[in-house]
Write a protein that holds these residues in place. Structure first.
Motif, PDB file in Angstrom:
ATOM      1  N   ALA A   3       3.392  20.470 -14.602  1.00 54.80           N
ATOM      2  CA  ALA A   3       4.078  19.354 -15.243  1.00 54.80           C
ATOM      3  C   ALA A   3       3.084  18.289 -15.705  1.00 54.80           C
ATOM      4  CB  ALA A   3       5.083  18.732 -14.270  1.00 54.80           C
ATOM      5  N   LEU A   4       3.462  17.567 -16.744  1.00 54.44           N
ATOM      6  CA  LEU A   4       2.673  16.418 -17.186  1.00 54.44           C
ATOM      7  C   LEU A   4       2.714  15.346 -16.104  1.00 54.44           C
ATOM      8  CD1 LEU A   4       3.955  16.093 -20.861  1.00 54.44           C
ATOM      9  CD2 LEU A   4       1.662  16.765 -20.140  1.00 54.44           C
ATOM     10  N   PRO A   5       1.701  14.479 -16.043  1.00 54.64           N
ATOM     11  CA  PRO A   5       1.765  13.398 -15.054  1.00 54.64           C
ATOM     12  C   PRO A   5       2.923  12.456 -15.382  1.00 54.64           C
ATOM     13  CG  PRO A   5      -0.113  13.106 -16.533  1.00 54.64           C
ATOM     14  CD  PRO A   5       0.486  14.445 -16.842  1.00 54.64           C
ATOM     15  N   ASP A   6       3.470  11.831 -14.350  1.00 57.44           N
ATOM     16  CA  ASP A   6       4.518  10.840 -14.565  1.00 57.44           C
ATOM     17  C   ASP A   6       3.929   9.698 -15.388  1.00 57.44           C
ATOM     18  OD1 ASP A   6       6.070  12.453 -12.994  1.00 57.44           O
ATOM     19  OD2 ASP A   6       5.988  11.165 -11.236  1.00 57.44           O
ATOM     20  N   ARG A   7       4.781   9.093 -16.220  1.00 58.93           N
ATOM     21  CA  ARG A   7       4.315   8.024 -17.101  1.00 58.93           C
ATOM     22  C   ARG A   7       5.273   6.854 -17.051  1.00 58.93           C
ATOM     23  NH1 ARG A   7       4.956  12.367 -19.768  1.00 58.93           N
ATOM     24  NH2 ARG A   7       6.210  11.628 -21.490  1.00 58.93           N
ATOM     25  N   ILE A   8       4.707   5.672 -17.050  1.00 57.37           N
ATOM     26  CA  ILE A   8       5.475   4.443 -17.202  1.00 57.37           C
ATOM     27  C   ILE A   8       5.118   3.885 -18.569  1.00 57.37           C
ATOM     28  CG2 ILE A   8       5.782   2.067 -16.415  1.00 57.37           C
ATOM     29  CD1 ILE A   8       5.189   3.127 -13.554  1.00 57.37           C
ATOM     30  N   HIS A   9       6.124   3.765 -19.415  1.00 57.20           N
ATOM     31  CA  HIS A   9       5.934   3.207 -20.751  1.00 57.20           C
ATOM     32  C   HIS A   9       6.478   1.788 -20.759  1.00 57.20           C
ATOM     33  CE1 HIS A   9       5.054   7.031 -22.949  1.00 57.20           C
ATOM     34  NE2 HIS A   9       5.613   7.519 -21.855  1.00 57.20           N
ATOM     35  N   LEU A  10       5.686   0.861 -21.256  1.00 58.04           N
ATOM     36  CA  LEU A  10       6.128  -0.513 -21.493  1.00 58.04           C
ATOM     37  C   LEU A  10       6.084  -0.717 -23.003  1.00 58.04           C
ATOM     38  CD1 LEU A  10       4.094  -2.385 -18.735  1.00 58.04           C
ATOM     39  CD2 LEU A  10       6.407  -1.449 -18.578  1.00 58.04           C
ATOM     40  N   TYR A  11       7.144  -1.326 -23.537  1.00 55.52           N
ATOM     41  CA  TYR A  11       7.257  -1.487 -24.984  1.00 55.52           C
ATOM     42  C   TYR A  11       7.070  -2.955 -25.356  1.00 55.52           C
ATOM     43  CZ  TYR A  11       8.860   3.272 -24.582  1.00 55.52           C
ATOM     44  OH  TYR A  11       8.934   4.617 -24.289  1.00 55.52           O
ATOM     45  N   ARG A  12       5.920  -3.238 -25.986  1.00 52.88           N
ATOM     46  CA  ARG A  12       5.485  -4.604 -26.254  1.00 52.88           C
ATOM     47  C   ARG A  12       6.478  -5.395 -27.104  1.00 52.88           C
ATOM     48  NH1 ARG A  12       2.494  -6.664 -30.557  1.00 52.88           N
ATOM     49  NH2 ARG A  12       1.454  -8.645 -30.087  1.00 52.88           N
ATOM     50  N   GLN A  13       6.931  -4.847 -28.222  1.00 50.19           N
ATOM     51  CA  GLN A  13       7.813  -5.608 -29.114  1.00 50.19           C
ATOM     52  C   GLN A  13       9.122  -5.995 -28.417  1.00 50.19           C
ATOM     53  OE1 GLN A  13       7.085  -6.956 -31.998  1.00 50.19           O
ATOM     54  NE2 GLN A  13       5.049  -6.021 -32.083  1.00 50.19           N
ATOM     55  N   ALA A  14       9.688  -5.073 -27.655  1.00 55.46           N
ATOM     56  CA  ALA A  14      10.936  -5.369 -26.942  1.00 55.46           C
ATOM     57  C   ALA A  14      10.703  -6.424 -25.859  1.00 55.46           C
ATOM     58  CB  ALA A  14      11.516  -4.095 -26.330  1.00 55.46           C
ATOM     59  N   MET A  15       9.546  -6.351 -25.190  1.00 55.31           N
ATOM     60  CA  MET A  15       9.246  -7.354 -24.162  1.00 55.31           C
ATOM     61  C   MET A  15       9.041  -8.727 -24.786  1.00 55.31           C
ATOM     62  SD  MET A  15       6.807  -5.198 -21.609  1.00 55.31           S
ATOM     63  CE  MET A  15       7.159  -5.938 -20.047  1.00 55.31           C
ATOM     64  N   GLU A  70       0.816  -1.217   0.000  1.00 56.08           N
ATOM     65  CA  GLU A  70       0.000   0.000   0.000  1.00 56.08           C
ATOM     66  C   GLU A  70       0.850   1.268   0.000  1.00 56.08           C
ATOM     67  OE1 GLU A  70      -2.805   2.845  -0.086  1.00 56.08           O
ATOM     68  OE2 GLU A  70      -3.074   0.722  -0.544  1.00 56.08           O
ATOM     69  N   ALA A  71       1.985   1.240   0.690  1.00 57.34           N
ATOM     70  CA  ALA A  71       2.854   2.426   0.757  1.00 57.34           C
ATOM     71  C   ALA A  71       3.293   2.862  -0.641  1.00 57.34           C
ATOM     72  CB  ALA A  71       4.078   2.135   1.621  1.00 57.34           C
ATOM     73  N   PHE A  72       3.446   1.911  -1.547  1.00 57.89           N
ATOM     74  CA  PHE A  72       3.815   2.250  -2.927  1.00 57.89           C
ATOM     75  C   PHE A  72       2.583   2.628  -3.735  1.00 57.89           C
ATOM     76  CE2 PHE A  72       7.442  -0.209  -1.553  1.00 57.89           C
ATOM     77  CZ  PHE A  72       8.490   0.503  -2.090  1.00 57.89           C
ATOM     78  N   ARG A  73       1.527   1.823  -3.640  1.00 56.23           N
ATOM     79  CA  ARG A  73       0.317   2.080  -4.431  1.00 56.23           C
ATOM     80  C   ARG A  73      -0.251   3.465  -4.154  1.00 56.23           C
ATOM     81  NH1 ARG A  73      -1.584  -2.805  -2.497  1.00 56.23           N
ATOM     82  NH2 ARG A  73      -3.364  -1.705  -1.615  1.00 56.23           N
ATOM     83  N   ALA A  74      -0.143   3.916  -2.918  1.00 59.32           N
ATOM     84  CA  ALA A  74      -0.708   5.222  -2.535  1.00 59.32           C
ATOM     85  C   ALA A  74      -0.081   6.361  -3.327  1.00 59.32           C
ATOM     86  CB  ALA A  74      -0.509   5.449  -1.037  1.00 59.32           C
ATOM     87  N   HIS A  75       1.152   6.186  -3.788  1.00 63.00           N
ATOM     88  CA  HIS A  75       1.856   7.249  -4.516  1.00 63.00           C
ATOM     89  C   HIS A  75       1.823   7.065  -6.024  1.00 63.00           C
ATOM     90  CE1 HIS A  75       3.469   9.207  -0.961  1.00 63.00           C
ATOM     91  NE2 HIS A  75       3.662   7.997  -0.475  1.00 63.00           N
ATOM     92  N   LEU A  76       1.063   6.076  -6.506  1.00 61.02           N
ATOM     93  CA  LEU A  76       1.027   5.803  -7.936  1.00 61.02           C
ATOM     94  C   LEU A  76      -0.273   6.262  -8.593  1.00 61.02           C
ATOM     95  CD1 LEU A  76       2.644   2.256  -8.009  1.00 61.02           C
ATOM     96  CD2 LEU A  76       3.617   4.370  -8.915  1.00 61.02           C
ATOM     97  N   GLY A  77      -1.144   6.923  -7.831  1.00 62.51           N
ATOM     98  CA  GLY A  77      -2.445   7.293  -8.357  1.00 62.51           C
ATOM     99  C   GLY A  77      -2.400   8.159  -9.597  1.00 62.51           C
ATOM    100  N   ASP A  78      -1.415   9.049  -9.696  1.00 63.26           N
ATOM    101  CA  ASP A  78      -1.343   9.965 -10.832  1.00 63.26           C
ATOM    102  C   ASP A  78      -0.446   9.460 -11.956  1.00 63.26           C
ATOM    103  OD1 ASP A  78      -2.982  11.692  -9.468  1.00 63.26           O
ATOM    104  OD2 ASP A  78      -1.335  12.849  -8.613  1.00 63.26           O
ATOM    105  N   VAL A  79       0.195   8.317 -11.752  1.00 64.86           N
ATOM    106  CA  VAL A  79       1.108   7.793 -12.761  1.00 64.86           C
ATOM    107  C   VAL A  79       0.301   7.126 -13.873  1.00 64.86           C
ATOM    108  CG1 VAL A  79       2.972   6.158 -13.227  1.00 64.86           C
ATOM    109  CG2 VAL A  79       2.985   7.488 -11.118  1.00 64.86           C
ATOM    110  N   VAL A  80       0.617   7.477 -15.104  1.00 65.95           N
ATOM    111  CA  VAL A  80      -0.066   6.928 -16.266  1.00 65.95           C
ATOM    112  C   VAL A  80       0.739   5.730 -16.779  1.00 65.95           C
ATOM    113  CG1 VAL A  80      -0.795   7.428 -18.636  1.00 65.95           C
ATOM    114  CG2 VAL A  80      -0.998   9.190 -16.862  1.00 65.95           C
TER     115      VAL A  80
END
Length: 140
Positions: A85-97, A33-43
């Motif tokens: 600022a823009l919201p923080d973003r986590i990008h995952l790249y399908r082809q590389a994965m 929960e300590a981590f999830r609580a700070h991820l609400g705005d991350v896209v």
């Protein structure tokens, strides 16, 4: 070959971007929960591959060499002056994965978890050791 199979069908269709996103969101849901609580705005964004501008900025030659990327400032570096600022973003790249999945032989859900946690780790400014501990906690 019998039945017209050329060998490609044996593994089934590769997972879609939506399937990878679902796996990544399941990983996030298992975080403490300590981590999830700070991820609400991350896209969370799943794309086929990184664009040329991103690869150039990172000095990476081939899009299959980048499985994920965190865009933003680590939590500890944020300030009240970041309001525009823009919201923080986590990008995952399908082809590389998918390429890493095929080359490494690891389970795809484990690979998605590893990349997702690594990028979340950047959001929190975690060390590699901290990220490994978080991965272990989520795997249980």
């Amino acid at each position: 070959m019998a039945g017209g199979m050329d060998g490609q069908e044996a593994m089934g269709a590769p997972p879609s971007a939506d399937a990878i996103e679902t796996q990544a969101r399941a990983v996030i849901a298992r975080l403490p929960e300590a981590f999830r609580a700070h991820l609400g705005d991350v896209v969370l964004v799943v794309e086929e591959e990184a664009d040329a501008e991103t690869l150039d900025a990172l000095g990476i030659d081939h899009p299959l060499d980048l499985t994920g990327l965190y865009h933003g400032r680590p939590v500890g570096e944020k300030s009240a002056f970041d309001s525009g600022a823009l919201p923080d973003r986590i990008h995952l790249y399908r082809q590389a994965m998918l390429a890493e999945w095929c080359e490494s032989g690891v389970r795809l859900d484990d690979l998605v978890a590893h990349v997702t946690i690594h990028e979340i780790g950047h959001h929190f400014g975690l060390s590699d050791d901290d990220m490994h501990a978080l991965e272990a906690a989520v795997a249980d």
